[in-house]
Design an enzyme around this catalytic site. Structure first.
Site, mmCIF file in Angstrom:
data_model
loop_
_atom_site.group_PDB
_atom_site.id
_atom_site.type_symbol
_atom_site.label_atom_id
_atom_site.label_comp_id
_atom_site.label_asym_id
_atom_site.label_seq_id
_atom_site.Cartn_x
_atom_site.Cartn_y
_atom_site.Cartn_z
ATOM 1 C CG ASP A 43 -1.839 1.214 1.184
ATOM 2 O OD1 ASP A 43 -2.819 1.152 0.420
ATOM 3 O OD2 ASP A 43 -1.566 2.222 1.869
ATOM 4 C CE LYS A 75 -3.535 4.805 0.303
ATOM 5 N NZ LYS A 75 -2.183 4.623 0.835
ATOM 6 C CG HIS A 108 -4.359 9.873 0.042
ATOM 7 N ND1 HIS A 108 -2.988 9.758 -0.019
ATOM 8 C CD2 HIS A 108 -4.693 9.408 1.274
ATOM 9 C CE1 HIS A 108 -2.526 9.238 1.107
ATOM 10 N NE2 HIS A 108 -3.542 9.028 1.911
HETATM 11 N N1 LIG Z 1 -5.634 6.345 3.208
HETATM 12 C C1 LIG Z 1 -5.173 7.045 4.225
HETATM 13 O O1 LIG Z 1 -5.526 8.226 4.423
HETATM 14 C C2 LIG Z 1 -4.213 6.387 5.182
HETATM 15 C C3 LIG Z 1 -3.985 6.959 6.442
HETATM 16 C C4 LIG Z 1 -3.094 6.306 7.306
HETATM 17 C C5 LIG Z 1 -2.490 5.122 6.913
HETATM 18 N N2 LIG Z 1 -2.706 4.592 5.667
HETATM 19 C C6 LIG Z 1 -2.061 3.333 5.216
HETATM 20 O O2 LIG Z 1 -2.301 2.345 6.216
HETATM 21 C C7 LIG Z 1 -1.053 1.810 6.674
HETATM 22 C C8 LIG Z 1 -1.171 1.358 8.108
HETATM 23 O O3 LIG Z 1 -1.545 2.416 8.969
HETATM 24 P P1 LIG Z 1 -0.510 3.074 9.993
HETATM 25 O O4 LIG Z 1 0.858 2.921 9.486
HETATM 26 O O5 LIG Z 1 -0.980 4.456 10.247
HETATM 27 O O6 LIG Z 1 -0.762 2.288 11.333
HETATM 28 P P2 LIG Z 1 -0.624 0.767 11.849
HETATM 29 O O7 LIG Z 1 -0.292 -0.144 10.745
HETATM 30 O O8 LIG Z 1 -1.857 0.529 12.651
HETATM 31 O O9 LIG Z 1 0.588 0.879 12.882
HETATM 32 C C9 LIG Z 1 1.903 1.057 12.456
HETATM 33 C C10 LIG Z 1 2.786 1.195 13.691
HETATM 34 O O10 LIG Z 1 2.730 0.003 14.481
HETATM 35 C C11 LIG Z 1 4.044 -0.547 14.657
HETATM 36 N N3 LIG Z 1 3.878 -2.009 14.548
HETATM 37 C C12 LIG Z 1 3.683 -2.743 13.426
HETATM 38 N N4 LIG Z 1 3.535 -4.036 13.710
HETATM 39 C C13 LIG Z 1 3.642 -4.149 15.054
HETATM 40 C C14 LIG Z 1 3.593 -5.242 15.936
HETATM 41 N N5 LIG Z 1 3.391 -6.485 15.483
HETATM 42 N N6 LIG Z 1 3.755 -5.012 17.268
HETATM 43 C C15 LIG Z 1 3.952 -3.761 17.725
HETATM 44 N N7 LIG Z 1 4.002 -2.672 16.935
HETATM 45 C C16 LIG Z 1 3.850 -2.863 15.599
HETATM 46 C C17 LIG Z 1 4.892 0.041 13.541
HETATM 47 O O11 LIG Z 1 6.232 0.184 13.962
HETATM 48 P P3 LIG Z 1 7.528 -0.283 13.088
HETATM 49 O O12 LIG Z 1 7.317 0.097 11.675
HETATM 50 O O13 LIG Z 1 8.619 0.495 13.744
HETATM 51 O O14 LIG Z 1 7.669 -1.761 13.280
HETATM 52 C C18 LIG Z 1 4.231 1.428 13.357
HETATM 53 O O15 LIG Z 1 4.732 2.327 14.330
HETATM 54 C C19 LIG Z 1 -0.082 2.983 6.434
HETATM 55 O O16 LIG Z 1 1.265 2.604 6.496
HETATM 56 C C20 LIG Z 1 -0.545 3.442 5.058
HETATM 57 O O17 LIG Z 1 -0.049 2.567 4.061
HETATM 58 C C21 LIG Z 1 -3.581 5.208 4.811
#
Ligand SMILES: NC(=O)c1ccc[n+]([C@@H]2O[C@H](COP(=O)([O-])OP(=O)(O)OC[C@H]3O[C@@H](n4cnc5c(N)ncnc54)[C@H](OP(=O)(O)O)[C@@H]3O)[C@@H](O)[C@H]2O)c1
Length: 317
Positions: A43, A75, A108
């Site tokens: 993604d 996006k 987006h």
């Molecule tokens: N469409 C939109 O507007 C939008 C908005 C936000 C996000 N997104 C997409 O959604 C994806 C995921 O959302 P997100 O990155 O905001 O949040 P998330 O995936 O809920 O959380 C990511 C965080 O959790 C940590 N993490 C990952 N696996 C873990 C585990 N097994 N145990 C403990 N901590 C863990 C990661 O750290 P490390 O990387 O340091 O391991 C990072 O700090 C984004 O990367 C992006 O691609 C889209």
């Protein structure tokens, strides 16, 4: 791996790797490890500023993991909503990622900004949706499908109201709405709408994005989901981790999950979340945790005399 079938007949892997805030120094190792443990879905987004690094990492692996076996989402950023700007923005993303088509291209946000504005700093940075209507942007995205540059198109951060309006005039129906979803934001209205209209939902912040604390409208700060005692109890029962429970919960609901990590152990741990099958009692316990809390609330688009408000972004959802 579970797949979600889109109206085009394409099958989107239900678990993908998020890449927001994945820094260039860690991306190659993250992508390589993700491919090795089984991820095929990535993604991405132009605004994350790392598509060229992701492209470089993927291109090193094509011999072992051919492009056509991968699912790549990107996006369109808000500064390229004018119809004439859509194709150039997509072409830039394709060049950065080093691919000649995307599996999925998403609008987006339902927000239009002036060209080259990453985040609005003044009133003049905004277009209103009257000046640049979402349906005009959508029709330009449809043209990208017709040109063979994109296989599926969808939206992100759209309320069900905005989706309903878009659907009425769309020539190609949106295949996906990517929205925030986790046990604190269960999006029941969106899930019902998506089921009715054959739209897939991708959940962002599936782990509750641990960097940003969640708060409720009355200012309470609940425990991070990864440390929630009830999620921990379910994890113990299945002999897995809390992150795996959060991922398994989404997959059980037929929602696509895109947890982000640059840490090899976590990348693998999260992938194994797809092997956990929650039971009815687990699902009932998690259903009780909904507090309608958003991590990503869109407030960054509501400053500097913006035409956008939290109310008109989410339409009260
Ligand atoms: N469409 C939109 O507007 C939008 C908005 C936000 C996000 N997104 C997409 O959604 C994806 C995921 O959302 P997100 O990155 O905001 O949040 P998330 O995936 O809920 O959380 C990511 C965080 O959790 C940590 N993490 C990952 N696996 C873990 C585990 N097994 N145990 C403990 N901590 C863990 C990661 O750290 P490390 O990387 O340091 O391991 C990072 O700090 C984004 O990367 C992006 O691609 C889209």
């Amino acid at each position: 791996m579970k797949y979600i079938e889109l109206p085009s007949g394409d099958h989107m892997p239900a678990l993908g790797l998020g890449t927001y805030l994945s820094t260039p120094d860690k991306i190659e190792r993250a992508i390589t490890h993700a491919l090795e443990v089984g991820y095929r879905h990535f993604d991405c987004a132009a605004i994350y500023g790392n598509e060229d690094d992701i492209g470089a990492a993927l291109s090193k692996s094509y011999e072992k993991y051919p492009r056509k076996k991968l699912w790549i989402t990107s996006k369109l950023w808000c500064d390229a909503h004018e119809p004439s700007a859509v194709l150039p923005a997509l072409q830039q993303t394709l060049a950065d990622l080093g691919v000649d088509y995307l599996d999925l291209y998403l609008m987006h946000w339902p927000i239009a900004l002036k060209p080259k504005v990453e985040l609005p700093q003044k009133q003049k940075d905004y277009f209103t949706l009257k000046e640049v209507p979402l349906i005009d942007t959508w029709h330009a995205m449809e043209e990208c499908v017709e040109r063979g540059l994109v296989r599926n198109i969808g939206v992100s951060n759209f309320s069900t109201h905005k989706l309903g309006v878009l659907i009425e005039d769309a020539n190609i129906q949106p295949a996906v709405n990517q929205i925030e979803m986790h046990p604190y934001q269960q999006q029941r209205e969106q899930v019902a709408f998506a089921t009715k209209h054959n739209i897939a939902i991708t959940a962002y912040c599936p782990l509750g994005s641990i960097g940003t604390p969640i708060s409720t409208q009355d200012g309470r700060v609940p425990p991070p989901l990864l440390k929630h005692p009830l999620i921990a109890t379910i994890a113990k029962k299945h002999g897995c981790t809390t992150a795996q429970v959060l991922i398994a919960w989404l997959l059980k609901l037929n929602i696509v999950a895109i947890p982000k990590s640059v840490t090899p152990e976590r990348i693998e741990e999260n992938f194994r979340g797809s092997e956990i099958v929650l039971d009815t009692a687990d699902m009932a316990t998690i259903a009780e945790l909904d507090i309608h809390a958003r991590i990503i609330d869109g407030k960054i688009f509501t400053l500097h005399n913006s035409p956008y408000t939290v109310e008109n972004i989410w339409d009260g959802e």
